[in-house]
Motif scaffolding. Structure first.
Motif, mmCIF file in Angstrom:
data_model
loop_
_atom_site.group_PDB
_atom_site.id
_atom_site.type_symbol
_atom_site.label_atom_id
_atom_site.label_comp_id
_atom_site.label_asym_id
_atom_site.label_seq_id
_atom_site.Cartn_x
_atom_site.Cartn_y
_atom_site.Cartn_z
ATOM 1 N N SER A 110 0.762 -1.147 -0.069
ATOM 2 C CA SER A 110 0.047 -0.057 -0.329
ATOM 3 C C SER A 110 0.851 1.138 -0.218
ATOM 4 C CB SER A 110 -0.780 -0.205 1.319
ATOM 5 O OG SER A 110 -0.320 -0.042 2.297
ATOM 6 N N ALA A 111 1.813 1.375 0.700
ATOM 7 C CA ALA A 111 2.701 2.355 0.680
ATOM 8 C C ALA A 111 3.572 2.535 -0.681
ATOM 9 C CB ALA A 111 3.931 2.244 1.876
ATOM 10 N N LEU A 112 3.920 1.463 -1.146
ATOM 11 C CA LEU A 112 4.709 1.470 -2.545
ATOM 12 C C LEU A 112 3.506 2.131 -3.427
ATOM 13 C CD1 LEU A 112 6.306 -1.964 -2.667
ATOM 14 C CD2 LEU A 112 7.444 0.131 -2.614
ATOM 15 N N LEU A 113 2.385 1.584 -3.486
ATOM 16 C CA LEU A 113 1.390 1.959 -4.604
ATOM 17 C C LEU A 113 1.263 3.699 -4.530
ATOM 18 C CD1 LEU A 113 -1.092 -0.859 -4.287
ATOM 19 C CD2 LEU A 113 0.226 -0.189 -6.464
ATOM 20 N N HIS A 114 1.004 3.956 -3.048
ATOM 21 C CA HIS A 114 0.943 5.527 -2.924
ATOM 22 C C HIS A 114 2.267 6.381 -3.293
ATOM 23 C CE1 HIS A 114 1.668 8.891 -0.374
ATOM 24 N NE2 HIS A 114 0.366 9.116 -0.608
ATOM 25 N N ALA A 115 3.226 5.723 -3.166
ATOM 26 C CA ALA A 115 4.543 6.496 -3.612
ATOM 27 C C ALA A 115 4.669 6.555 -5.092
ATOM 28 C CB ALA A 115 5.651 5.937 -3.046
ATOM 29 N N ILE A 116 4.211 5.360 -5.860
ATOM 30 C CA ILE A 116 4.343 5.443 -7.199
ATOM 31 C C ILE A 116 3.439 6.581 -7.794
ATOM 32 C CG2 ILE A 116 3.683 4.275 -9.260
ATOM 33 C CD1 ILE A 116 4.830 1.606 -7.609
ATOM 34 N N ASP A 117 2.104 6.573 -7.111
ATOM 35 C CA ASP A 117 1.162 7.639 -7.746
ATOM 36 C C ASP A 117 1.588 8.964 -7.496
ATOM 37 O OD1 ASP A 117 -1.732 8.056 -8.407
ATOM 38 O OD2 ASP A 117 -1.820 9.032 -6.540
ATOM 39 N N ALA A 118 2.259 9.120 -5.964
ATOM 40 C CA ALA A 118 2.809 10.489 -5.971
ATOM 41 C C ALA A 118 3.796 10.975 -6.937
ATOM 42 C CB ALA A 118 3.101 10.603 -4.435
ATOM 43 N N LEU A 119 4.560 10.070 -7.265
ATOM 44 C CA LEU A 119 5.923 10.208 -8.077
ATOM 45 C C LEU A 119 5.556 10.325 -9.540
ATOM 46 C CD1 LEU A 119 8.368 7.722 -6.457
ATOM 47 C CD2 LEU A 119 8.440 10.307 -6.531
ATOM 48 N N GLY A 120 4.171 9.766 -10.044
ATOM 49 C CA GLY A 120 3.885 9.993 -11.413
ATOM 50 C C GLY A 120 4.792 9.104 -12.083
ATOM 51 N N GLN A 121 5.172 7.832 -11.879
ATOM 52 C CA GLN A 121 6.053 7.069 -12.611
ATOM 53 C C GLN A 121 5.610 6.835 -14.317
ATOM 54 O OE1 GLN A 121 7.375 4.333 -9.059
ATOM 55 N NE2 GLN A 121 8.573 3.863 -10.699
#
Length: 494
Positions: free
Chosen positions: A131-142
């Motif tokens: 869940s933390a990874l998915l949140h970070a990926i969304d925030a980074l806009g990979q």
């Protein structure tokens, strides 16, 4: 070095997640995201390729070991060790820590990572690392087609070469997921309830009636939990770390330790001097390249890039002995080489401070002659160091501290570069990120000064060759190991 051998498996559908050691609990949504991304000079990534992004989830709470993610191994907070390993991997272009804890955020920023604030609902006892990874990926806009490297800070010994090998396999489309594992031939057992005697042990990965020899058994692998390299779009779609075509990145057994409790932490601290010697040179050289600096991959010459140097006095500037005359007056032995080193630091504009637990006029006189600050008669060197650094506007992670005994521990635990002389007390050695070659009173301070100045000169463009010229000036009374070998070779040749 790294083992690039691989073993593959295929996941037809959702697979169970492996070890999730991100810690539990939360301390609120306090960390702020920073906007800087460490520059990287790619060595192994094809030109124009989108370089991998490393994400390190690190919660503030831990039921098993409070403060786990900032606990120090080899003198470095665990989260900083993870950042250093990721930054040293040539195929990783950006390193991000997602956390709910300000102390972890500060350590991550100091090590060179970006920080993303982890929401409270994703940082409680039941939240997953996914869940933390998915949140970070969304925030980074990979970008589509990118690669995410999920690193767990509770694995203190990560070889950047293993990260690069795993990333390459995902980048090249060989596998969708590659994770760290170490070979094992262990026989696993499980206890289960039994009506006859209450419990019965059964074999899990073997038939107890058939005990084949080690060489006759099919090799198995133990997941270490250190890192998982993921095809980003596949991970986002699956929502878990194992999907598609799965590969194993073999890692050395010495690097397979994971820290869940105090016993694991103690074991890692014992292993650190040996394992770090193998990893430190390459990591230092890679981190120096991030600064645009050429640096030799030699753990005896770490890249000590700091803004201030602080030292103990007894056992560091002296050989930890004192002479007392018939009138009770004390005298100590110091090294002129140390004085030269301090003078060079001072000339370079690098502040130097002596912290001494004992109040003694000899300490004051020595500091006065060296032209540096001194604070003595201290019960808590850590508190004094904090106050001094704050007054000068110097970050603690940008300070090198050289100590030799238990009284130095509060200061060693604060700074970015804790160092010790070779005959330091075991507790001080345990906290050292680097142990010098020279002893106190025999040029230890000069050795540290030369390392600091070499890093400073290299960043300013004079090159790492200055280290070879300056730090190898012959002290006839105390030659270095290389000088002793050179003298012996010259003698045998004549």
């Amino acid at each position: 070095m790294s083992r690039s051998d691989s073993t593959e498996a295929t996941a037809a559908g959702a697979a169970e997640s492996g070890p999730d050691r991100d810690g539990v609990g939360a301390s609120g949504d306090r960390a702020a995201r920073t906007g800087t991304s460490p520059a990287a000079a790619g060595g192994g990534t094809p030109a124009g390729a989108v370089r991998a992004i490393a994400i390190i989830p690190a919660r503030g709470g831990s039921q098993g070991l409070p403060g786990k993610n900032v606990a120090r191994v080899g003198g470095v907070p665990l989260v900083a060790r993870a950042v250093h390993a990721a930054l040293a991997a040539e195929r990783i272009g950006r390193v991000v820590v997602t956390t709910d804890d300000e102390e972890i955020a500060d350590a991550a920023r100091g090590a060179g990572a970006e920080v993303i604030a982890r929401p409270a609902e994703l940082a409680n006892a039941t939240a997953s690392s996914e869940s933390a990874l998915l949140h970070a990926i969304d925030a980074l806009g990979q970008e589509p087609g990118g690669v995410t490297v999920f690193i767990q800070a509770t694995s203190p010994f990560i070889d950047p070469a293993d990260l690069d090998a795993a990333v390459a396999r995902v980048e090249q489309g060989e596998r969708d997921v590659v994770f760290a594992a170490t070979p094992t031939h262990g026989f696993l057992w499980r206890e289960r309830a039994d009506d006859a005697d209450g419990a019965s042990a059964i074999g899990v990965n073997h038939d107890p009636s058939n005990r084949p020899r080690r060489q006759d058994r099919e090799q198995e692998f133990l997941e270490t939990g250190a890192f998982y390299v993921l095809r980003t779009d596949g991970f986002v779609l699956a929502g878990h770390r194992f999907f598609g075509r799965i590969g194993i990145q073999r890692v050395h057994p010495d690097t397979a330790i994971e820290i869940d409790d105090a016993a694991d932490l103690a074991r890692a601290r014992v292993l650190a001097p040996r394992v770090d010697r193998r990893l430190a040179g390459g990591i230092a050289a890679s981190l120096a390249r991030r600064e645009g600096v050429a640096w030799m991959a030699d753990p005896r010459h770490p890249f000590i890039d700091v803004d201030a140097v602080v030292t103990d006095f007894d056992g560091v500037h002296t050989d930890d002995t004192a002479a007392v005359d018939e009138l009770g007056r004390e005298s100590v032995r110091v090294s002129r080489a140390d004085g030269h080193g301090v003078a060079r630091l001072r000339d370079a504009g690098i502040p130097v401070l002596i912290l001494s637990a004992e109040a003694n006029p000899v300490v004051s006189r020595r500091a006065e002659k060296l032209g540096i600050d001194v604070i003595q008669g201290l019960a808590d060197k850590g508190a004094a160091l904090r106050e001094w650094a704050a007054a000068r506007g110097i970050r603690l992670d940008r300070i090198a501290y050289l100590g030799n005994d238990r009284g130095d521990i509060p200061a060693l635990d604060l700074v970015g570069w804790p160092l010790a002389v070779p005959d330091a007390a075991p507790d001080a050695l345990e906290r050292a990120r680097h142990v010098l070659e020279r002893h106190g009173g025999h040029g230890a301070v000069r050795e540290l000064a030369e390392l600091v100045l070499a890093a400073r000169d290299a960043k300013l463009g004079s090159g790492a060759s200055d280290l070879a010229r300056e730090s190898r000036e012959l002290d006839p009374a105390h030659p270095t190991r290389e000088q002793r070998e050179a003298i012996a070779a010259a003698s045998s040749a004549t």
